[in-house]
Design a protein around this motif. Structure first.
Motif, PDB file in Angstrom:
ATOM      1  N   ARG A  34      -6.618  19.363  18.129  1.00 19.50           N
ATOM      2  CA  ARG A  34      -6.486  20.808  17.911  1.00 19.50           C
ATOM      3  C   ARG A  34      -5.395  21.027  16.878  1.00 19.50           C
ATOM      4  NH1 ARG A  34      -6.246  20.056  23.303  1.00 19.50           N
ATOM      5  NH2 ARG A  34      -8.002  20.745  24.597  1.00 19.50           N
ATOM      6  N   GLY A  35      -5.587  22.037  16.063  1.00 16.43           N
ATOM      7  CA  GLY A  35      -4.525  22.357  15.112  1.00 16.43           C
ATOM      8  C   GLY A  35      -5.058  22.717  13.749  1.00 16.43           C
ATOM      9  N   LYS A  36      -4.161  22.699  12.772  1.00 20.38           N
ATOM     10  CA  LYS A  36      -4.480  23.137  11.420  1.00 20.38           C
ATOM     11  C   LYS A  36      -4.917  21.945  10.576  1.00 20.38           C
ATOM     12  CE  LYS A  36      -1.921  26.426   9.885  1.00 20.38           C
ATOM     13  NZ  LYS A  36      -0.797  27.204   9.321  1.00 20.38           N
ATOM     14  N   VAL A  37      -6.113  22.056  10.007  1.00 16.83           N
ATOM     15  CA  VAL A  37      -6.624  21.010   9.127  1.00 16.83           C
ATOM     16  C   VAL A  37      -5.905  21.088   7.785  1.00 16.83           C
ATOM     17  CG1 VAL A  37      -8.662  20.045   7.999  1.00 16.83           C
ATOM     18  CG2 VAL A  37      -8.879  21.170  10.233  1.00 16.83           C
ATOM     19  N   ILE A  38      -5.922  22.283   7.196  1.00 18.03           N
ATOM     20  CA  ILE A  38      -5.246  22.559   5.941  1.00 18.03           C
ATOM     21  C   ILE A  38      -5.233  24.073   5.756  1.00 18.03           C
ATOM     22  CG2 ILE A  38      -7.389  22.280   4.637  1.00 18.03           C
ATOM     23  CD1 ILE A  38      -5.707  21.347   2.256  1.00 18.03           C
ATOM     24  N   ALA A  39      -4.092  24.611   5.332  1.00 21.32           N
ATOM     25  CA  ALA A  39      -3.954  26.075   5.143  1.00 21.32           C
ATOM     26  C   ALA A  39      -4.418  26.807   6.395  1.00 21.32           C
ATOM     27  CB  ALA A  39      -4.718  26.516   3.911  1.00 21.32           C
ATOM     28  N   GLY A  40      -5.401  27.737   6.266  1.00 19.98           N
ATOM     29  CA  GLY A  40      -5.848  28.523   7.420  1.00 19.98           C
ATOM     30  C   GLY A  40      -7.045  27.937   8.135  1.00 19.98           C
ATOM     31  N   VAL A  41      -7.498  26.758   7.729  1.00 18.87           N
ATOM     32  CA  VAL A  41      -8.664  26.121   8.370  1.00 18.87           C
ATOM     33  C   VAL A  41      -8.187  25.345   9.584  1.00 18.87           C
ATOM     34  CG1 VAL A  41     -10.628  24.588   8.056  1.00 18.87           C
ATOM     35  CG2 VAL A  41      -9.771  25.917   6.116  1.00 18.87           C
ATOM     36  N   ARG A  42      -8.763  25.635  10.741  1.00 15.84           N
ATOM     37  CA  ARG A  42      -8.313  25.008  11.982  1.00 15.84           C
ATOM     38  C   ARG A  42      -9.414  24.134  12.581  1.00 15.84           C
ATOM     39  NH1 ARG A  42      -3.520  27.124  13.177  1.00 15.84           N
ATOM     40  NH2 ARG A  42      -3.473  26.022  15.165  1.00 15.84           N
ATOM     41  N   PHE A  43      -8.987  23.258  13.495  1.00 15.72           N
ATOM     42  CA  PHE A  43      -9.924  22.393  14.212  1.00 15.72           C
ATOM     43  C   PHE A  43      -9.675  22.524  15.709  1.00 15.72           C
ATOM     44  CE2 PHE A  43     -11.014  18.430  16.352  1.00 15.72           C
ATOM     45  CZ  PHE A  43     -12.310  18.220  15.897  1.00 15.72           C
ATOM     46  N   ASN A  44     -10.768  22.559  16.479  1.00 17.47           N
ATOM     47  CA  ASN A  44     -10.649  22.657  17.932  1.00 17.47           C
ATOM     48  C   ASN A  44     -11.733  21.808  18.570  1.00 17.47           C
ATOM     49  OD1 ASN A  44     -11.366  23.868  20.679  1.00 17.47           O
ATOM     50  ND2 ASN A  44      -9.448  24.914  20.233  1.00 17.47           N
ATOM     51  N   ILE A  45     -11.334  20.770  19.269  1.00 16.12           N
ATOM     52  CA  ILE A  45     -12.298  19.832  19.838  1.00 16.12           C
ATOM     53  C   ILE A  45     -13.180  20.493  20.903  1.00 16.12           C
ATOM     54  CG2 ILE A  45     -10.706  18.983  21.615  1.00 16.12           C
ATOM     55  CD1 ILE A  45     -11.986  16.230  21.268  1.00 16.12           C
ATOM     56  N   ASP A  46     -12.622  21.455  21.646  1.00 14.37           N
ATOM     57  CA  ASP A  46     -13.417  22.141  22.674  1.00 14.37           C
ATOM     58  C   ASP A  46     -14.607  22.856  22.034  1.00 14.37           C
ATOM     59  OD1 ASP A  46     -11.300  22.163  25.194  1.00 14.37           O
ATOM     60  OD2 ASP A  46     -10.323  22.329  23.248  1.00 14.37           O
ATOM     61  N   GLU A  47     -14.325  23.580  20.930  1.00 17.44           N
ATOM     62  CA  GLU A  47     -15.402  24.286  20.220  1.00 17.44           C
ATOM     63  C   GLU A  47     -16.438  23.291  19.715  1.00 17.44           C
ATOM     64  OE1 GLU A  47     -14.046  26.697  17.047  1.00 17.44           O
ATOM     65  OE2 GLU A  47     -12.970  28.115  18.313  1.00 17.44           O
ATOM     66  N   LEU A  48     -15.977  22.205  19.110  1.00 22.32           N
ATOM     67  CA  LEU A  48     -16.912  21.229  18.547  1.00 22.32           C
ATOM     68  C   LEU A  48     -17.813  20.640  19.622  1.00 22.32           C
ATOM     69  CD1 LEU A  48     -17.912  19.538  16.167  1.00 22.32           C
ATOM     70  CD2 LEU A  48     -16.097  17.886  16.677  1.00 22.32           C
ATOM     71  N   ILE A  49     -17.239  20.279  20.756  1.00 23.11           N
ATOM     72  CA  ILE A  49     -18.040  19.676  21.827  1.00 23.11           C
ATOM     73  C   ILE A  49     -19.046  20.678  22.380  1.00 23.11           C
ATOM     74  CG2 ILE A  49     -17.914  18.803  24.198  1.00 23.11           C
ATOM     75  CD1 ILE A  49     -15.424  17.270  23.379  1.00 23.11           C
ATOM     76  N   ARG A  50     -18.618  21.948  22.536  1.00 22.85           N
ATOM     77  CA  ARG A  50     -19.576  22.962  23.004  1.00 22.85           C
ATOM     78  C   ARG A  50     -20.710  23.133  22.002  1.00 22.85           C
ATOM     79  NH1 ARG A  50     -14.841  25.582  24.805  1.00 22.85           N
ATOM     80  NH2 ARG A  50     -14.778  26.919  22.973  1.00 22.85           N
ATOM     81  N   GLY A  51     -20.363  23.111  20.720  1.00 26.16           N
ATOM     82  CA  GLY A  51     -21.400  23.244  19.699  1.00 26.16           C
ATOM     83  C   GLY A  51     -22.354  22.065  19.704  1.00 26.16           C
ATOM     84  N   LEU A  52     -21.827  20.856  19.813  1.00 25.76           N
ATOM     85  CA  LEU A  52     -22.662  19.659  19.794  1.00 25.76           C
ATOM     86  C   LEU A  52     -23.527  19.539  21.039  1.00 25.76           C
ATOM     87  CD1 LEU A  52     -20.081  17.070  18.387  1.00 25.76           C
ATOM     88  CD2 LEU A  52     -21.997  18.116  17.164  1.00 25.76           C
TER      89      LEU A  52
END
Length: 485
Positions: A138-156
Motif C-alpha cells: 500500500r502506498g504511493k507509487v509515484i506522485a499522486g498515483v497510489r497502490f492498494n493490494i486490497d483493491e487489486l485482489i478484489r478486482g482480480l
C-alpha cells in the motif's frame, strides 16, 4: 504488451529511443544523465500523471509512445499536454481528456474495465527509484498515483464491497472533522482558563445574527414575489393565447361555438388569487427592509465608536470568537473513539470479504514464498496470507525489504496475467540498492529471465545485469538532438 518506441521533443530538441521484446537496459556510466527521466516519460506517454525530474519539465514536452499489444495490435499514444492524450489504432484516432478519462484510456490499452485493477496496474509493473523499493502493498507509487493490494485482489477475484468502502470513507471524513473540532475545543479551554476578559465581546453578535436572519427572510420573500409575478404573467399569456387561437368546439347536438377567455372556468379567479398573495407579501417585505436598515445603522454606529479605541489583533478577535463555541473536548473524544471503533469494524469486514476463501490471495502468497526462498529468506515458508497485508515494515529493512518488494511485484504481475491474459512490461528504476549485494541482484535477474521470458523488461541503471541485453545508452542529457526542420 510491449513498449516499441518513444519519441520526445521539447522546443528545438528531441530524441527517439527503441526497445526490444526481451531485456532492455537504459544505461549510462554515471548518474544524472536522464535514465529516470526517460522511464518517467514512458509512463507519462501512457497517460499517467507522473512528474518530471529536476530541471526537466515533462509537461512542456510532446511525447509519442508506440506499444504493441499481445495480439500484435499497434497503438500510438501522442501526448502534447498534461490535459489530453491521443490514441491511434489502425488509423482510428481517439482523444481523451486527462485525468477525467484516464480510466477509458487505460481500459483501451490493457483490455479491462475493472477499475480496481486499472487503478493498481502501475504499482504492479513499475518500481520507482525513489519510493518504489520501499512500496510493498500500500502506498504511493509515484506522485499522486497510489497502490492498494486490497483493491487489486478484489478486482482480480471479481469481488466488490462498494457499500462498505463508501461507509468507511464517510467515517474517515468525519474523523478528520472531529479531530479538527477537538483541536478547537481544547484551544477554547486553554484561552477561557487564562483570560476572563475574552467573554466580554464588544461586537453585538445578537444583532449580527438577527441581521443575517432578516436577510435570509428578505431573500425568501423576494423570491416568492418573483414567482407569483411569473405565474400571473404566464396565466395571462395562456388566456390571451386562447383568444388568439380562435378555437372552435363542437357540442353533442352538433352546434359549433368559438372558445373565448370568458369560457375558461376560474381563469380570472386564479389570477386574482395570485395577486392577493403578492399583495399580502408587500407589507412584510417593507417591514423587513426597514428592520434591516435599522440594524445596519446601529451596527455601523457601533463600529464607528469602536474605531476610537485601539484596534485588536486578529488573534484577539479569534480568541473572542472561540469563547462562543461551547464544545466539550470530552464529548468530542467520545465521538472520535466511537468512529474509530466503527472504522476498525468496517476494515475487518472489508478484509474478511477480500480474503475469505480467495484463490488469488493464496496463489499470490505462494509466489511470494517461492521467490523469497530463492532470494535467501529462511523464514519464507512461514509466511501466511496475512503477510501480504502487513503494515509492519519495521522488521523489513535494507536488503530484506528490497527483495520482498521484488517478490511482491512479481506475484502481482503473475496474478494480473492470469485474469487479463496479458504480459505486462516490467519497469524497474535502479534495482541495485545500497544494501543488496551482487549475488542477490544476480538471483533477481535470473528469476526475471527464467520465469518472465515473454514479459518485456526495462531497467534503468548504471550497471549491466544480463548478457545479450538491449542497451539504450544515454550520454550527457536526454534531449541532445536538434529537431530537423
Amino acid at each position: 504488451m510491449k513498449i516499441k518506441s518513444i519519441y520526445i521533443s521539447q522546443g528545438m530538441f528531441c530524441t527517439e529511443r527503441f526497445f526490444e521484446s526481451g531485456f532492455n537496459l537504459i544505461f549510462s556510466e554515471k548518474n544524472s544523465t536522464g535514465k529516470t527521466t526517460l522511464m518517467r516519460c514512458i509512463l507519462y506517454g501512457l497517460g499517467y500523471a507522473v512528474p518530471g525530474t529536476r530541471k526537466f519539465r515533462i509537461e512542456s514536452c510532446s511525447i509519442s509512445v508506440v506499444i504493441e499489444k499481445d495480439d500484435g495490435t499497434l497503438l500510438t499514444l501522442n501526448r502534447d499536454t498534461s490535459e489530453s492524450i491521443e490514441l491511434i489504432e489502425k488509423e482510428v484516432q481517439l482523444s481523451y481528456a486527462l485525468p477525467v478519462q484516464s480510466k477509458d484510456l487505460h481500459e483501451k490499452i490493457f483490455g479491462t474495465d475493472n477499475e480496481d485493477i486499472l487503478n493498481n496496474l502501475l504499482g504492479a509493473m513499475y518500481v520507482d527509484q525513489e519510493k518504489g523499493w520501499t512500496l510493498l502493498n500500500r502506498g504511493k507509487v509515484i506522485a499522486g498515483v497510489r497502490f492498494n493490494i486490497d483493491e487489486l485482489i478484489r478486482g482480480l477475484s471479481g469481488r466488490s464491497c462498494a457499500d462498505l468502502i463508501i461507509r468507511k470513507r464517510k467515517i474517515e471524513e468525519n474523523l478528520k472533522k472531529y479531530k479538527q473540532i477537538l483541536n478547537i475545543a481544547e484551544y477554547r479551554e486553554t484561552i477561557t482558563s487564562t483570560s476572563v476578559s475574552l467573554t466580554q465581546d464588544s461586537y453585538n453578535r445578537e444583532r449580527l445574527l438577527k441581521l443575517d436572519q432578516l436577510k435570509v427572510e428578505r431573500d425568501s420573500i423576494k423570491k416568492e414575489i418573483k414567482r407569483l409575478d411569473e405565474n400571473i404573467k404566464n396565466n395571462k399569456k395562456a388566456i390571451e393565447l386562447i383568444d388568439e387561437m380562435k378555437l372552435v368546439i363542437k357540442l353533442n347536438n352538433g352546434e359549433e361555438i368559438c372558445v373565448t377567455r370568458d369560457m375558461v372556468v376560474g381563469a380570472s379567479d386564479g389570477i386574482d388569487l395570485l395577486r392577493a398573495k403578492k399583495k399580502m407579501l408587500i407589507p412584510r417585505l417593507e417591514k423587513n427592509l426597514k428592520e434591516i436598515e435599522g440594524l445596519e445603522l446601529e451596527i455601523k454606529e457601533e463600529e464607528q465608536q469602536l474605531s476610537l479605541f485601539p484596534s485588536e489583533s486578529l488573534a484577539d478577535v479569534f480568541d473572542k470568537k472561540m469563547t462562543d463555541i461551547n464544545i466539550s473536548p470530552v464529548d468530542v473524544k467520545k465521538v472520535i473513539n466511537d468512529l474509530e471503533k466503527e472504522k476498525k469494524s468496517l476494515e475487518d469486514q472489508i478484509s474478511q470479504f477480500t480474503n475469505d476463501r480467495n484463490n488469488v490471495t493464496q496463489s499470490m502468497i505462494k509466489t511470494v514464498q517461492k521467490y523469497m526462498g530463492e532470494l535467501g529468506d529462511s523464514e519464507a515458508e512461514k509466511m501466511t496470507w496475512k503477510y501480504l497485508f502487513t503494515n509492519n515494515l519495521k522488521e523489513l529493512s535494507g536488503a530484506l525489504l528490497h527483495k520482498t518488494v521484488f517478490s511482491f511485484r512479481l506475484a502481482y504481475i503473475i496474478e494480473i496475467e492470469k485474469v487479463l491474459g496479458i504480459k505486462l512490461p516490467i519497469l524497474m528504476d535502479s534495482p541495485k540498492g545500497k544494501e543488496v549485494d551482487d549475488i542477490n541482484i544476480g538471483k533477481m535477474m535470473e528469476i526475471l529471465q527464467r520465469d518472465f521470458p515473454n514479459n518485456q523488461i526495462i531497467i534503468a541503471s548504471i550497471y549491466h545485469y544480463v548478457p545479450n541485453e538491449h542497451v539504450i545508452t544515454l550520454e550527457g542529457q536526454l534531449l541532445n538532438q536538434t529537431v530537423t526542420l
